[in-house]
Design a protein around this motif. Structure first.
Motif, PDB file in Angstrom:
ATOM      1  N   GLN A 182      34.857 113.332  34.082  1.00 35.65           N
ATOM      2  CA  GLN A 182      35.540 114.077  35.135  1.00 35.65           C
ATOM      3  C   GLN A 182      37.015 114.268  34.803  1.00 35.65           C
ATOM      4  OE1 GLN A 182      34.556 112.750  39.240  1.00 35.65           O
ATOM      5  NE2 GLN A 182      33.123 111.347  38.247  1.00 35.65           N
ATOM      6  N   GLU A 217      38.393 114.255  31.827  1.00 36.18           N
ATOM      7  CA  GLU A 217      38.516 115.217  30.725  1.00 36.18           C
ATOM      8  C   GLU A 217      38.421 116.645  31.251  1.00 36.18           C
ATOM      9  OE1 GLU A 217      36.053 116.995  26.944  1.00 36.18           O
ATOM     10  OE2 GLU A 217      35.099 115.839  28.540  1.00 36.18           O
ATOM     11  N   GLN A 218      37.472 116.898  32.121  1.00 38.84           N
ATOM     12  CA  GLN A 218      37.300 118.241  32.662  1.00 38.84           C
ATOM     13  C   GLN A 218      38.533 118.693  33.438  1.00 38.84           C
ATOM     14  OE1 GLN A 218      33.704 117.690  34.928  1.00 38.84           O
ATOM     15  NE2 GLN A 218      32.363 118.027  33.159  1.00 38.84           N
ATOM     16  N   ARG A 232      40.888 121.839  32.228  1.00 39.60           N
ATOM     17  CA  ARG A 232      41.129 122.934  33.168  1.00 39.60           C
ATOM     18  C   ARG A 232      42.630 123.141  33.409  1.00 39.60           C
ATOM     19  NH1 ARG A 232      37.924 121.321  36.822  1.00 39.60           N
ATOM     20  NH2 ARG A 232      39.407 120.268  38.201  1.00 39.60           N
ATOM     21  N   GLY A 279      34.263 122.325  23.780  1.00 39.81           N
ATOM     22  CA  GLY A 279      32.987 121.851  24.309  1.00 39.81           C
ATOM     23  C   GLY A 279      31.943 121.514  23.271  1.00 39.81           C
TER      24      GLY A 279
END
Length: 281
Positions: free
Chosen positions: A7, A9-10, A14, A137
């Protein structure tokens, strides 16, 4: 912790991508940088503005957190600590060289758990969590040649202070002779990202936590080696590092002999990581 790292990392990816368009637009405009410590240490209005945007985004996305940024210091109070460099490679950004990055690392429970190094001009996000490392990714592995002659060394050594003290020329001459290429790229975060992608090795001293927090984790999770100098158990706080791709033959490298001489004199008595680095087997 592992799922939490995903989470984080995301969130970091972003946030970093979210400032990309503004930085690319700013890059093509004439910059008027100012200086912090001296004329080697530049800062622009975009460093400060970008950090403000990132700080707000990170604190909003994970309220139980704090942010330590290069330009604005610390804010917030929480279990997750974000280490943010809004433009790593400001001199490149300000003077027209398209090699700079946004770097965001996350520390939780006193360990690096997530991070991103966003290569702004290539629009490539190198990232890591506790599952692994990635480039946009896709899984990232730090594989590459084993020997000095086959590899590139990315380094800022020797710096002006080292040369002014009458040191560094002999060591740098050896590096130029032994390595296939030696480059001064101007961005610590991107140097680490590309070591994680297999591009040889990197050495620097006189760094800050926001320079390396993300890159150190990306190198490690990609299967490379990140050696803090000295190793105090918190690699992002060490003032120096050596990072090498996962296939690099460090015992056979000229760095094994040179590194103790390349460290500042104030650091030469500090044990090097791994115990046997001072002397080749």
């Amino acid at each position: 912790m592992t799922e939490m790292s995903v989470q984080l990392e995301q969130i970091a990816v972003r946030a970093a991508r979210g400032v990309g368009d503004a930085l690319r637009a700013a890059f093509v405009q004439a910059q008027q940088p100012s200086h912090k410590r001296d004329h080697h240490d530049l800062v622009t209005e975009h460093d400060e503005r970008t950090e403000q945007v990132l700080r707000a985004e990170l604190l909003d996305a994970w309220p139980d957190s704090a942010v330590l940024g290069e330009e604005g210091g610390a804010s917030g109070d929480g279990a997750v600590h974000w280490l943010v460099d809004p433009i790593d490679g400001t001199a490149n950004f300000a003077l027209g060289l398209p090699f700079f990055a946004v770097s965001i690392g996350a520390v939780a429970n006193d360990q690096l758990v997530a991070g991103v190094v966003y290569d702004v001009m290539r629009d490539t996000a190198f990232s890591a969590n506790l599952h692994g490392a990635y480039a946009d990714g896709e899984p990232l592995r730090s594989t590459g040649p084993a020997t000095d002659a086959q590899n590139m060394l990315i380094t800022s050594y020797p710096g002006p202070g080292t040369l002014a003290a009458g040191r560094g020329v002999e060591e740098y001459t050896t590096l130029l002779r032994e390595f296939g290429a030696v480059r001064r790229m101007g961005s610590t975060a991107l140097a680490l990202a590309y070591v994680a992608a297999g591009a040889g090795c990197a050495y620097a001293y006189g760094i800050h936590p926001w320079d390396v927090a993300a890159g150190a984790l990306i190198v490690q999770q990609a299967g490379g080696r990140y050696l803090p100098l000295p190793d105090t158990g918190r690699p992002w706080e060490a003032p120096g590092y050596l990072a090498v791709n996962g296939d690099f033959d460090l015992p056979g490298s000229c760095l094994t002999d040179l590194l103790p001489r390349m460290l500042p004199r104030t650091a030469t008595g500090t044990p090097l990581p791994g115990g046997g680095l001072r002397n080749r087997p």
